[in-house]
Design a protein around this motif. Structure first.
Motif, PDB file in Angstrom:
ATOM      1  N   GLY A 237       3.407  47.483  -0.937  1.00 17.18           N
ATOM      2  CA  GLY A 237       2.246  46.699  -0.555  1.00 17.18           C
ATOM      3  C   GLY A 237       1.580  47.241   0.687  1.00 17.18           C
ATOM      4  N   SER A 238       0.252  47.382   0.625  1.00 19.43           N
ATOM      5  CA  SER A 238      -0.618  47.673   1.772  1.00 19.43           C
ATOM      6  C   SER A 238      -0.507  49.098   2.323  1.00 19.43           C
ATOM      7  CB  SER A 238      -0.401  46.679   2.919  1.00 19.43           C
ATOM      8  OG  SER A 238      -0.549  45.347   2.449  1.00 19.43           O
ATOM      9  N   TYR A 239       0.671  49.668   2.354  1.00 23.45           N
ATOM     10  CA  TYR A 239       0.844  51.049   2.818  1.00 23.45           C
ATOM     11  C   TYR A 239       2.087  51.613   2.135  1.00 23.45           C
ATOM     12  CZ  TYR A 239       4.383  49.037   5.958  1.00 23.45           C
ATOM     13  OH  TYR A 239       5.472  48.366   6.462  1.00 23.45           O
TER      14      TYR A 239
ATOM     15  N   SER B 256      -8.864  47.099  -8.900  1.00 28.56           N
ATOM     16  CA  SER B 256      -8.984  45.671  -8.618  1.00 28.56           C
ATOM     17  C   SER B 256      -9.870  45.354  -7.422  1.00 28.56           C
ATOM     18  CB  SER B 256      -7.599  45.059  -8.393  1.00 28.56           C
ATOM     19  OG  SER B 256      -6.971  45.629  -7.247  1.00 28.56           O
ATOM     20  N   HIS B 257      -9.883  46.264  -6.418  1.00 31.78           N
ATOM     21  CA  HIS B 257     -10.694  45.998  -5.228  1.00 31.78           C
ATOM     22  C   HIS B 257     -10.748  47.213  -4.327  1.00 31.78           C
ATOM     23  CE1 HIS B 257      -6.673  45.001  -3.715  1.00 31.78           C
ATOM     24  NE2 HIS B 257      -7.126  44.759  -2.490  1.00 31.78           N
ATOM     25  N   GLU B 258     -11.515  47.103  -3.259  1.00 28.56           N
ATOM     26  CA  GLU B 258     -11.826  48.287  -2.469  1.00 28.56           C
ATOM     27  C   GLU B 258     -10.848  48.609  -1.349  1.00 28.56           C
ATOM     28  OE1 GLU B 258     -15.385  47.272   0.481  1.00 28.56           O
ATOM     29  OE2 GLU B 258     -15.743  46.448  -1.512  1.00 28.56           O
TER      30      GLU B 258
ATOM     31  N   PRO C 241      -8.010  50.587   0.209  1.00 27.16           N
ATOM     32  CA  PRO C 241      -7.565  51.922  -0.212  1.00 27.16           C
ATOM     33  C   PRO C 241      -6.176  51.966  -0.837  1.00 27.16           C
ATOM     34  CG  PRO C 241      -8.185  51.901   2.134  1.00 27.16           C
ATOM     35  CD  PRO C 241      -8.409  50.522   1.620  1.00 27.16           C
ATOM     36  N   ASP C 242      -5.321  50.989  -0.527  1.00 26.70           N
ATOM     37  CA  ASP C 242      -3.984  51.027  -1.153  1.00 26.70           C
ATOM     38  C   ASP C 242      -4.045  50.735  -2.657  1.00 26.70           C
ATOM     39  OD1 ASP C 242      -4.568  48.282  -0.186  1.00 26.70           O
ATOM     40  OD2 ASP C 242      -2.549  47.759  -0.880  1.00 26.70           O
ATOM     41  N   HIS C 243      -5.279  50.501  -3.166  1.00 29.53           N
ATOM     42  CA  HIS C 243      -5.456  50.257  -4.609  1.00 29.53           C
ATOM     43  C   HIS C 243      -6.327  51.302  -5.304  1.00 29.53           C
ATOM     44  CE1 HIS C 243      -3.481  46.252  -4.668  1.00 29.53           C
ATOM     45  NE2 HIS C 243      -3.706  46.405  -3.378  1.00 29.53           N
ATOM     46  N   TRP C 244      -6.900  52.250  -4.529  1.00 28.74           N
ATOM     47  CA  TRP C 244      -7.773  53.203  -5.237  1.00 28.74           C
ATOM     48  C   TRP C 244      -7.822  54.607  -4.659  1.00 28.74           C
ATOM     49  CZ3 TRP C 244     -11.409  55.832  -2.579  1.00 28.74           C
ATOM     50  CH2 TRP C 244     -11.847  55.288  -1.366  1.00 28.74           C
TER      51      TRP C 244
ATOM     52  N   ALA D 112      -3.386  41.313  -8.929  1.00 28.73           N
ATOM     53  CA  ALA D 112      -3.942  42.167  -7.867  1.00 28.73           C
ATOM     54  C   ALA D 112      -3.467  41.595  -6.524  1.00 28.73           C
ATOM     55  CB  ALA D 112      -5.457  42.264  -7.964  1.00 28.73           C
ATOM     56  N   ASP D 113      -4.310  41.614  -5.497  1.00 33.60           N
ATOM     57  CA  ASP D 113      -3.933  41.021  -4.205  1.00 33.60           C
ATOM     58  C   ASP D 113      -4.528  39.622  -4.123  1.00 33.60           C
ATOM     59  OD1 ASP D 113      -2.788  43.420  -3.580  1.00 33.60           O
ATOM     60  OD2 ASP D 113      -4.055  43.847  -1.839  1.00 33.60           O
ATOM     61  N   THR D 114      -3.760  38.698  -3.592  1.00 37.12           N
ATOM     62  CA  THR D 114      -4.285  37.336  -3.439  1.00 37.12           C
ATOM     63  C   THR D 114      -3.450  36.528  -2.455  1.00 37.12           C
ATOM     64  OG1 THR D 114      -4.999  35.331  -4.606  1.00 37.12           O
ATOM     65  CG2 THR D 114      -2.952  36.355  -5.378  1.00 37.12           C
TER      66      THR D 114
ATOM     67  N   PRO E 106      -3.939  37.375   4.001  1.00 32.61           N
ATOM     68  CA  PRO E 106      -4.320  36.867   2.665  1.00 32.61           C
ATOM     69  C   PRO E 106      -3.477  37.445   1.541  1.00 32.61           C
ATOM     70  CG  PRO E 106      -5.917  38.478   3.428  1.00 32.61           C
ATOM     71  CD  PRO E 106      -4.925  38.318   4.542  1.00 32.61           C
ATOM     72  N   HIS E 107      -2.207  37.151   1.583  1.00 35.72           N
ATOM     73  CA  HIS E 107      -1.242  37.596   0.573  1.00 35.72           C
ATOM     74  C   HIS E 107      -0.274  36.460   0.297  1.00 35.72           C
ATOM     75  CE1 HIS E 107      -2.441  41.808   0.434  1.00 35.72           C
ATOM     76  NE2 HIS E 107      -2.497  41.818   1.753  1.00 35.72           N
ATOM     77  N   MET E 108       0.593  36.662  -0.703  1.00 30.26           N
ATOM     78  CA  MET E 108       1.598  35.660  -1.020  1.00 30.26           C
ATOM     79  C   MET E 108       2.985  36.163  -0.642  1.00 30.26           C
ATOM     80  SD  MET E 108       0.582  33.790  -4.595  1.00 30.26           S
ATOM     81  CE  MET E 108       0.601  35.233  -5.666  1.00 30.26           C
TER      82      MET E 108
ATOM     83  N   THR F 145       5.562  42.608  -7.173  1.00 31.16           N
ATOM     84  CA  THR F 145       5.110  43.919  -6.734  1.00 31.16           C
ATOM     85  C   THR F 145       4.349  43.778  -5.423  1.00 31.16           C
ATOM     86  OG1 THR F 145       3.976  45.929  -7.498  1.00 31.16           O
ATOM     87  CG2 THR F 145       2.930  43.822  -8.034  1.00 31.16           C
ATOM     88  N   HIS F 146       3.740  44.894  -4.957  1.00 27.59           N
ATOM     89  CA  HIS F 146       2.983  44.900  -3.700  1.00 27.59           C
ATOM     90  C   HIS F 146       3.859  44.328  -2.585  1.00 27.59           C
ATOM     91  CE1 HIS F 146      -0.404  44.214  -0.880  1.00 27.59           C
ATOM     92  NE2 HIS F 146      -1.051  45.099  -1.598  1.00 27.59           N
ATOM     93  N   ILE F 147       5.062  44.887  -2.491  1.00 26.83           N
ATOM     94  CA  ILE F 147       6.046  44.425  -1.504  1.00 26.83           C
ATOM     95  C   ILE F 147       5.989  45.362  -0.295  1.00 26.83           C
ATOM     96  CG2 ILE F 147       8.522  44.074  -1.089  1.00 26.83           C
ATOM     97  CD1 ILE F 147       8.742  43.503  -4.160  1.00 26.83           C
TER      98      ILE F 147
HETATM   99 ZN   LIG Z   1      -3.064  45.764  -1.377  1.00 30.59          ZN
END
Ligand SMILES: [Zn+2]
Ligand SMILES: [Zn+2]
Length: 260
Positions: free
Chosen positions: A28-30, A76-78, A80-83, A171-173, A204-206, A226-228
């Protein structure tokens, strides 16, 4: 490279009738040490879809399929950890594989950001998606839902043709968006679970607990977290999510393939 056989017995390639999801990265994130950020390879009826393209996912993708085999990309969104690996994919498609018209589905913000640096020889065909967009991408019917995460971030309900099962991807939420927006009774939900409960409300994550609670409310049948964040022990995340969910939970192991 991680295992290509999972506890439920799916192999890396599956068969035409199978729907498989291969984890290209789940940090997640990095990126963590030796691990990639968000990315998944969905396969069904010979179609290969790259869902999110975080750093490290392009390297892992090529241990499963060739770059010429990617039929479509969904972002899913802009963040960078997703694209961000799309930059390398652009170079490979344009100068090495000489591909054209590779469909890339993304929210408007990301389309605009990327289009501005793209010339007429772009190998990519950008297609905007937004909240409630319904679109068939190969044999997959996608329905998008905007999540609780800035900027515009799109979760997806994914229905494969000729197969009654349904996949959900958050995605991220944050917790203000509900997994049930993707429908009740998902057969498998791939949910972000960025941290443990002690950090709830800090971004803004769970947490894994919130992911489990949300999956339970949506009556999902299986949960893949995921996104841990790399600082989090995924086994602890699984334990926390499982307690809240009350059903089967695994964490998305990089390069593992799961059957829908
Ligand atoms: Zn992310
Ligand atoms: Zn994000």
């Amino acid at each position: 490279m991680g295992p290509d056989v999972t506890p439920n017995g799916a192999n890396d390639n599956g068969t035409d009738d199978d729907v498989t999801i291969t984890v290209l990265g789940s940090s997640g994130s990095y990126p963590g040490p030796g691990s990639a950020c968000s990315g998944y390879l969905l396969r069904h009826q010979g179609f290969r879809l790259w869902l999110d393209a975080g750093p490290g996912t392009m390297a892992n993708l090529q241990t499963h399929i060739g770059l010429a085999d990617v039929d479509a990309v969904v972002l899913s969104h802009e963040h960078p950890d997703h694209w961000s690996d799309l930059d390398g994919f652009y170079i490979a498609c344009r100068y090495v594989e000489t591909r054209t018209d590779v469909p890339i589905y993304a929210p408007a913000g990301l389309c605009d950001m990327m289009r501005s640096e793209i010339d007429e020889q772009s190998p990519f065909d950008w297609r905007e998606i937004t909240d409630k967009t319904k679109v068939a991408i190969g044999p997959f019917q996608f329905t998008f839902s905007r999540t609780d995460h800035p900027p515009e971030t799109l979760a997806a309900r994914i229905e494969p043709a000729g197969n009654p099962r349904v996949l959900g991807y958050t995605a991220d939420t944050g917790p203000a968006w509900a997994i049930e927006e993707l429908g009740l009774g998902l057969d498998l939900v791939v949910s972000e679970a960025t941290f443990l409960h002690d950090r709830e409300g800090t971004s803004p994550h769970m947490s894994a607990r919130q992911a489990g609670t949300a999956a339970r409310a949506a009556q999902a049948k299986r949960l893949l977290i995921t996104h841990i964040w790399p600082i989090v022990d995924p086994e602890q995340s699984v334990a926390e999510a499982r307690e809240a969910f009350g059903g089967p939970v695994e964490y998305a192991r990089m390069n593992a393939t799961y059957q829908l």
